[in-house]
Design an enzyme around this catalytic site. Sequence first.
Site, PDB file in Angstrom:
ATOM      1  N   HIS A 172       6.809  27.943   3.566  1.00 28.26           N
ATOM      2  CA  HIS A 172       6.858  26.477   3.666  1.00 28.26           C
ATOM      3  C   HIS A 172       8.105  26.036   4.438  1.00 28.26           C
ATOM      4  O   HIS A 172       8.078  25.038   5.148  1.00 28.26           O
ATOM      5  CB  HIS A 172       6.824  25.855   2.274  1.00 28.26           C
ATOM      6  CG  HIS A 172       5.636  26.311   1.473  1.00 28.26           C
ATOM      7  ND1 HIS A 172       4.355  26.047   1.870  1.00 28.26           N
ATOM      8  CD2 HIS A 172       5.546  27.052   0.342  1.00 28.26           C
ATOM      9  CE1 HIS A 172       3.508  26.589   1.000  1.00 28.26           C
ATOM     10  NE2 HIS A 172       4.213  27.212   0.061  1.00 28.26           N
ATOM     11  N   HIS A 177       5.748  22.096  -1.217  1.00 33.29           N
ATOM     12  CA  HIS A 177       5.350  22.595   0.109  1.00 33.29           C
ATOM     13  C   HIS A 177       6.008  21.849   1.267  1.00 33.29           C
ATOM     14  O   HIS A 177       6.270  22.445   2.307  1.00 33.29           O
ATOM     15  CB  HIS A 177       3.826  22.502   0.278  1.00 33.29           C
ATOM     16  CG  HIS A 177       3.077  23.533  -0.510  1.00 33.29           C
ATOM     17  ND1 HIS A 177       1.753  23.840  -0.278  1.00 33.29           N
ATOM     18  CD2 HIS A 177       3.459  24.325  -1.530  1.00 33.29           C
ATOM     19  CE1 HIS A 177       1.352  24.780  -1.124  1.00 33.29           C
ATOM     20  NE2 HIS A 177       2.373  25.086  -1.913  1.00 33.29           N
ATOM     21  N   THR A 185       0.815  -1.227   0.000  1.00 34.33           N
ATOM     22  CA  THR A 185       0.000   0.000   0.000  1.00 34.33           C
ATOM     23  C   THR A 185       0.842   1.268   0.000  1.00 34.33           C
ATOM     24  O   THR A 185       0.311   2.352  -0.264  1.00 34.33           O
ATOM     25  CB  THR A 185      -0.872   0.047   1.267  1.00 34.33           C
ATOM     26  OG1 THR A 185       0.004  -0.007   2.403  1.00 34.33           O
ATOM     27  CG2 THR A 185      -1.861  -1.109   1.309  1.00 34.33           C
TER      28      THR A 185
HETATM   29  C1  RB5 Z   1       2.824  -7.044   3.018  1.00 39.13           C
HETATM   30  O1  RB5 Z   1       1.906  -8.057   2.837  1.00 39.13           O
HETATM   31  C2  RB5 Z   1       2.112  -5.714   3.206  1.00 39.13           C
HETATM   32  O2  RB5 Z   1       1.595  -5.639   4.489  1.00 39.13           O
HETATM   33  C3  RB5 Z   1       3.061  -4.562   2.946  1.00 39.13           C
HETATM   34  O3  RB5 Z   1       3.540  -4.637   1.638  1.00 39.13           O
HETATM   35  C4  RB5 Z   1       2.496  -3.166   3.082  1.00 39.13           C
HETATM   36  O4  RB5 Z   1       1.353  -2.999   2.318  1.00 39.13           O
HETATM   37  C5  RB5 Z   1       2.351  -2.661   4.448  1.00 39.13           C
HETATM   38  O5  RB5 Z   1       1.967  -1.494   4.693  1.00 39.13           O
END
Ligand code: RB5
Length: 145
Positions: A133, A98, A67
């Site tokens: 900034h 900024h 993520t």
């Molecule tokens: C791994 O599965 C996942 O948790 C990692 O890549 C990440 O998304 C964590 O924030």
Amino acid sequence: MKIGIGSDHGGFELKEYIKKYFKDNGIQYIDYGTNSSDSVDYPDYGRKVADGVVSGEIDKGIVICGTGIGISIACNKVKGIRAALCGDTYSARMSVEHNDANILALGGRVLGKDLAIEIVATWLNAQFKGGRHGRRIEKISDIEA
Ligand code: RB5
């Protein structure tokens, strides 16, 4: 300018794609791993890139996990690091103009590859605007201290 790039397994594929963009565009980089899709822990790779920025081995860093959240949180624990998790080009530009972000975090399981490249290109081309900034960045450093 030398860029550091690192990821966990969730960001490995996108890391390799971004490296191809670097090679095609003559951008110097250091790859801090990981080197396969085998499961690893994202803080280890966030830390390598963050330490590279703080030591001056690299000028800026790009970190990727599934993520982008975990690896950006890890990077932001390192003194002197301002890691920005971006999913669009506007945020990428503003994170430099900024916030003087010295690390860009991306979600390898969130972003399409072409969008990710546009975000990277926008982020690398942006310039910190300073002025008010700069004062705000100093206040962040005060919190850190
Ligand atoms: C791994 O599965 C996942 O948790 C990692 O890549 C990440 O998304 C964590 O924030």
